[in-house]
Design an enzyme around this catalytic site. Structure first.
Site, PDB file in Angstrom:
ATOM      1  CG  HIS A  28      -1.962   0.971   1.298  1.00 16.99           C
ATOM      2  ND1 HIS A  28      -3.139   0.858   0.594  1.00 16.99           N
ATOM      3  CD2 HIS A  28      -2.061   2.129   2.005  1.00 16.99           C
ATOM      4  CE1 HIS A  28      -3.924   1.896   0.870  1.00 16.99           C
ATOM      5  NE2 HIS A  28      -3.286   2.689   1.720  1.00 16.99           N
ATOM      6  CG  HIS A  61      -5.172   5.503  -0.011  1.00 17.02           C
ATOM      7  ND1 HIS A  61      -5.202   5.414   1.362  1.00 17.02           N
ATOM      8  CD2 HIS A  61      -6.244   6.273  -0.355  1.00 17.02           C
ATOM      9  CE1 HIS A  61      -6.234   6.096   1.829  1.00 17.02           C
ATOM     10  NE2 HIS A  61      -6.880   6.628   0.810  1.00 17.02           N
ATOM     11  CG  MET A  63      -5.430   9.802   1.236  1.00 19.00           C
ATOM     12  SD  MET A  63      -4.615   9.189   2.712  1.00 19.00           S
ATOM     13  CE  MET A  63      -3.314   8.221   1.946  1.00 19.00           C
ATOM     14  CG  MET A 132     -10.360   6.390   4.304  1.00 16.46           C
ATOM     15  SD  MET A 132      -8.701   5.717   4.114  1.00 16.46           S
ATOM     16  CE  MET A 132      -7.898   6.170   5.646  1.00 16.46           C
TER      17      MET A 132
HETATM   18  C1  DX5 Z   1      -3.824   6.842   6.597  1.00 13.33           C
HETATM   19  C2  DX5 Z   1      -3.324   5.931   5.516  1.00 13.33           C
HETATM   20  C3  DX5 Z   1      -3.107   4.542   5.968  1.00 13.33           C
HETATM   21  C4  DX5 Z   1      -2.044   4.365   7.024  1.00 13.33           C
HETATM   22  C5  DX5 Z   1      -2.503   3.271   7.917  1.00 13.33           C
HETATM   23  O1  DX5 Z   1      -4.312   8.013   6.016  1.00 13.33           O
HETATM   24  O2  DX5 Z   1      -4.232   5.889   4.440  1.00 13.33           O
HETATM   25  O3  DX5 Z   1      -2.830   3.687   4.857  1.00 13.33           O
HETATM   26  O4  DX5 Z   1      -0.793   4.008   6.510  1.00 13.33           O
HETATM   27  O5  DX5 Z   1      -1.636   3.178   8.993  1.00 13.33           O
HETATM   28  P1  DX5 Z   1      -2.008   2.336  10.297  1.00 13.33           P
HETATM   29  O6  DX5 Z   1      -2.185   0.912   9.841  1.00 13.33           O
HETATM   30  O7  DX5 Z   1      -0.842   2.529  11.190  1.00 13.33           O
HETATM   31  O8  DX5 Z   1      -3.290   2.922  10.817  1.00 13.33           O
HETATM   32 ZN    ZN Z   2      -3.924   4.320   2.879  1.00  8.60          ZN
END
Ligand code: DX5
Ligand code: ZN
Length: 218
Positions: A28, A61, A63, A132
């Site tokens: 990811h 991903h 954002m 999410m």
């Molecule tokens: C947060 C990210 C996640 C993050 C998750 O905005 O999209 O992918 O890396 O991290 P953990 O597993 O530590 O919550």
């Molecule tokens: Zn993510």
């Protein structure tokens, strides 16, 4: 599927960090632009470099604002899946079309406060729904179980044949929370701190996978 998030890796050793999770299903790759979320990570040139050395397909991903401008580039660069945020897209179906035309699976992400019902029609054009389970922006946050009804509803729609999607959860997934997410119907689990924060990431992946499998079977 287990998708370790590179967000929790050592950014000075990305090639080694990708190798440490060689038995994962997807890697990811969290792209943050400092506008859609209040954090800034890495972008396309870093993704291209990681893709070349990663034993695992990349799950990007995004954002970011204006994802229609950038998402096809990640697909062209060889990402397996490219996910954009519903809240950032003027025309999600057009973005899905462009991602697929560039050779990747297309994903739609929704933040904890975004209703699934607003996107049921457009999801017919996507391959992945990312629900999410924290507010996007940072790793290491606390899992939000109140989001799971959206996963359950999406699972019903998939099982009844109305949608064909991977159901991915992202945020706060660990050995303590993955069973709830799997029981709700998720089948792709992003885990950042739970994998890269472990002494042995390979063992952490195997443990998460086993917990999810049991919860799904039950
Ligand atoms: C947060 C990210 C996640 C993050 C998750 O905005 O999209 O992918 O890396 O991290 P953990 O597993 O530590 O919550
Ligand atoms: Zn993510």
């Amino acid at each position: 599927m287990i998708a370790p998030s590179l967000l929790s890796a050592d950014f000075a050793r990305l090639a080694d960090e990708a190798q440490r999770v060689a038995d994962a299903d997807w890697l990811h790759f969290d792209v943050m632009d400092g506008h859609f979320v209040p954090n800034l990570t890495f972008g396309l040139p870093v993704m291209e470099a990681v893709r070349k050395v990663s034993p695992v397909p990349l799950d990007c991903h995004l954002m970011i604002e204006s994802p229609e401008r950038w998402a096809p580039g990640y697909a062209e660069a060889g990402a397996r899946n490219v996910t954009v945020h519903a809240e950032a897209c003027a025309d999600p179906r057009a973005v899905a079309r462009d991602i697929r035309a560039a050779g990747a699976l297309a994903g739609l992400a929704i933040k904890p406060g975004t209703p699934l019902e607003d996107y049921l029609d457009v999801l017919a054009d996507f391959d992945t729904l990312l629900v999410m389970t924290v507010e996007p922006g940072f790793g290491g946050q606390t899992f939000m179980p109140e989001v799971l009804p959206k996963v359950r509803r999406a699972r019903e729609l998939v099982d009844s044949g109305h949608l064909t999607l991977f159901l991915e959860v992202d945020g706060g997934i660990s050995a303590d929370t993955i069973e709830q997410a799997a029981e709700a119907g998720a089948d792709v689990f992003v885990a950042g701190s739970a994998v890269y924060g472990a002494d042995d990431p390979a063992k952490a992946i195997a443990a998460l996978r086993a917990l999810a499998a049991v919860a799904t079977a039950g």
